[in-house]
Design a protein around this motif. Sequence first.
Motif, PDB file in Angstrom:
ATOM      1  N   LYS A  13      40.835  21.430  80.109  1.00  0.00           N
ATOM      2  CA  LYS A  13      39.769  21.241  81.108  1.00  0.00           C
ATOM      3  C   LYS A  13      40.116  20.097  82.049  1.00  0.00           C
ATOM      4  O   LYS A  13      40.908  19.212  81.700  1.00  0.00           O
ATOM      5  N   PRO A  14      39.503  20.099  83.233  1.00  0.00           N
ATOM      6  CA  PRO A  14      39.744  19.000  84.165  1.00  0.00           C
ATOM      7  C   PRO A  14      39.168  17.697  83.623  1.00  0.00           C
ATOM      8  O   PRO A  14      38.100  17.688  83.013  1.00  0.00           O
ATOM      9  N   GLY A  15      39.902  16.618  83.851  1.00  0.00           N
ATOM     10  CA  GLY A  15      39.429  15.310  83.426  1.00  0.00           C
ATOM     11  C   GLY A  15      38.669  14.607  84.541  1.00  0.00           C
ATOM     12  O   GLY A  15      38.603  15.091  85.674  1.00  0.00           O
ATOM     13  N   PRO A  16      38.111  13.444  84.244  1.00  0.00           N
ATOM     14  CA  PRO A  16      37.291  12.726  85.211  1.00  0.00           C
ATOM     15  C   PRO A  16      38.071  12.086  86.357  1.00  0.00           C
ATOM     16  O   PRO A  16      37.526  11.829  87.422  1.00  0.00           O
ATOM     17  N   SER A  17      39.365  11.853  86.139  1.00  0.00           N
ATOM     18  CA  SER A  17      40.131  11.155  87.175  1.00  0.00           C
ATOM     19  C   SER A  17      41.321  11.995  87.658  1.00  0.00           C
ATOM     20  O   SER A  17      42.456  11.544  87.629  1.00  0.00           O
ATOM     21  N   HIS A  18      41.038  13.234  88.057  1.00  0.00           N
ATOM     22  CA  HIS A  18      42.039  14.151  88.604  1.00  0.00           C
ATOM     23  C   HIS A  18      43.185  14.427  87.640  1.00  0.00           C
ATOM     24  O   HIS A  18      44.314  14.695  88.058  1.00  0.00           O
ATOM     25  N   ARG A  32      45.859  13.778  77.434  1.00  0.00           N
ATOM     26  CA  ARG A  32      45.700  13.863  78.889  1.00  0.00           C
ATOM     27  C   ARG A  32      47.041  14.175  79.560  1.00  0.00           C
ATOM     28  O   ARG A  32      48.081  13.689  79.123  1.00  0.00           O
ATOM     29  N   PHE A  33      46.959  14.977  80.647  1.00  0.00           N
ATOM     30  CA  PHE A  33      48.136  15.377  81.410  1.00  0.00           C
ATOM     31  C   PHE A  33      47.860  15.183  82.895  1.00  0.00           C
ATOM     32  O   PHE A  33      46.720  15.268  83.333  1.00  0.00           O
ATOM     33  N   GLN A  34      48.915  14.975  83.676  1.00  0.00           N
ATOM     34  CA  GLN A  34      48.751  14.784  85.119  1.00  0.00           C
ATOM     35  C   GLN A  34      48.426  16.082  85.835  1.00  0.00           C
ATOM     36  O   GLN A  34      47.753  16.066  86.854  1.00  0.00           O
ATOM     37  N   THR A  35      48.932  17.220  85.322  1.00  0.00           N
ATOM     38  CA  THR A  35      48.715  18.498  85.994  1.00  0.00           C
ATOM     39  C   THR A  35      48.173  19.548  85.033  1.00  0.00           C
ATOM     40  O   THR A  35      48.364  19.458  83.814  1.00  0.00           O
ATOM     41  N   ARG A  36      47.525  20.544  85.586  1.00  0.00           N
ATOM     42  CA  ARG A  36      47.003  21.673  84.798  1.00  0.00           C
ATOM     43  C   ARG A  36      48.165  22.417  84.131  1.00  0.00           C
ATOM     44  O   ARG A  36      48.072  22.804  82.963  1.00  0.00           O
ATOM     45  N   VAL A  55      43.238  29.719  73.236  1.00  0.00           N
ATOM     46  CA  VAL A  55      43.341  28.693  74.278  1.00  0.00           C
ATOM     47  C   VAL A  55      42.376  29.086  75.385  1.00  0.00           C
ATOM     48  O   VAL A  55      42.458  30.188  75.921  1.00  0.00           O
ATOM     49  N   GLN A  56      41.456  28.185  75.700  1.00  0.00           N
ATOM     50  CA  GLN A  56      40.495  28.426  76.774  1.00  0.00           C
ATOM     51  C   GLN A  56      40.732  27.409  77.884  1.00  0.00           C
ATOM     52  O   GLN A  56      40.869  26.217  77.617  1.00  0.00           O
ATOM     53  N   VAL A  57      40.761  27.905  79.130  1.00  0.00           N
ATOM     54  CA  VAL A  57      40.907  27.037  80.294  1.00  0.00           C
ATOM     55  C   VAL A  57      39.557  26.990  80.995  1.00  0.00           C
ATOM     56  O   VAL A  57      39.015  28.022  81.376  1.00  0.00           O
ATOM     57  N   LEU A  58      39.010  25.791  81.117  1.00  0.00           N
ATOM     58  CA  LEU A  58      37.717  25.611  81.766  1.00  0.00           C
ATOM     59  C   LEU A  58      37.915  25.137  83.199  1.00  0.00           C
ATOM     60  O   LEU A  58      38.849  24.394  83.495  1.00  0.00           O
ATOM     61  N   GLY A  59      37.004  25.547  84.063  1.00  0.00           N
ATOM     62  CA  GLY A  59      37.041  25.118  85.454  1.00  0.00           C
ATOM     63  C   GLY A  59      36.196  23.880  85.661  1.00  0.00           C
ATOM     64  O   GLY A  59      35.661  23.295  84.713  1.00  0.00           O
ATOM     65  N   GLU A  60      36.056  23.488  86.899  1.00  0.00           N
ATOM     66  CA  GLU A  60      35.273  22.302  87.260  1.00  0.00           C
ATOM     67  C   GLU A  60      33.818  22.391  86.796  1.00  0.00           C
ATOM     68  O   GLU A  60      33.198  21.382  86.479  1.00  0.00           O
ATOM     69  N   THR A  61      33.265  23.609  86.762  1.00  0.00           N
ATOM     70  CA  THR A  61      31.857  23.796  86.373  1.00  0.00           C
ATOM     71  C   THR A  61      31.680  23.948  84.869  1.00  0.00           C
ATOM     72  O   THR A  61      30.558  24.030  84.390  1.00  0.00           O
ATOM     73  N   GLY A  62      32.790  24.007  84.125  1.00  0.00           N
ATOM     74  CA  GLY A  62      32.713  24.176  82.682  1.00  0.00           C
ATOM     75  C   GLY A  62      32.761  25.625  82.235  1.00  0.00           C
ATOM     76  O   GLY A  62      32.722  25.915  81.044  1.00  0.00           O
TER      77      GLY A  62
END
Length: 92
Positions: A13-18, A32-36, A55-62
């Motif tokens: 999932k996206p983290g809080p700081s890009h 944590r990783f720098q890129t998706r 493995v689930q990939v979440l977007g910005e909205t969850g």
Amino acid sequence: MTRMATTGRIIVKPGPSHDWIMVTQRSGWEMRFQTRQRALQFARAYAKLNPPVTVQVLGETGDVEAEELFEDPLGGARQAALPWTPTIVKPA
């Protein structure tokens, strides 16, 4: 006897700081990783070593944007068909 394996879950999932975060359900471990792409590469490699896992990939909205199942080819109910027939060899 059939062994029932519980399917674990890995969330990317996206983290809080890009950045991107990978979280494992079984241990609650977070990385944590720098890129998706890097997060997905690591999640897939981890899933292959620890099946059965989704493995689930979440977007910005969850919301779930993508989902991949990594089955355990030797695990009970999820046992894949083997390309050979196993036989028990008795000592002479």
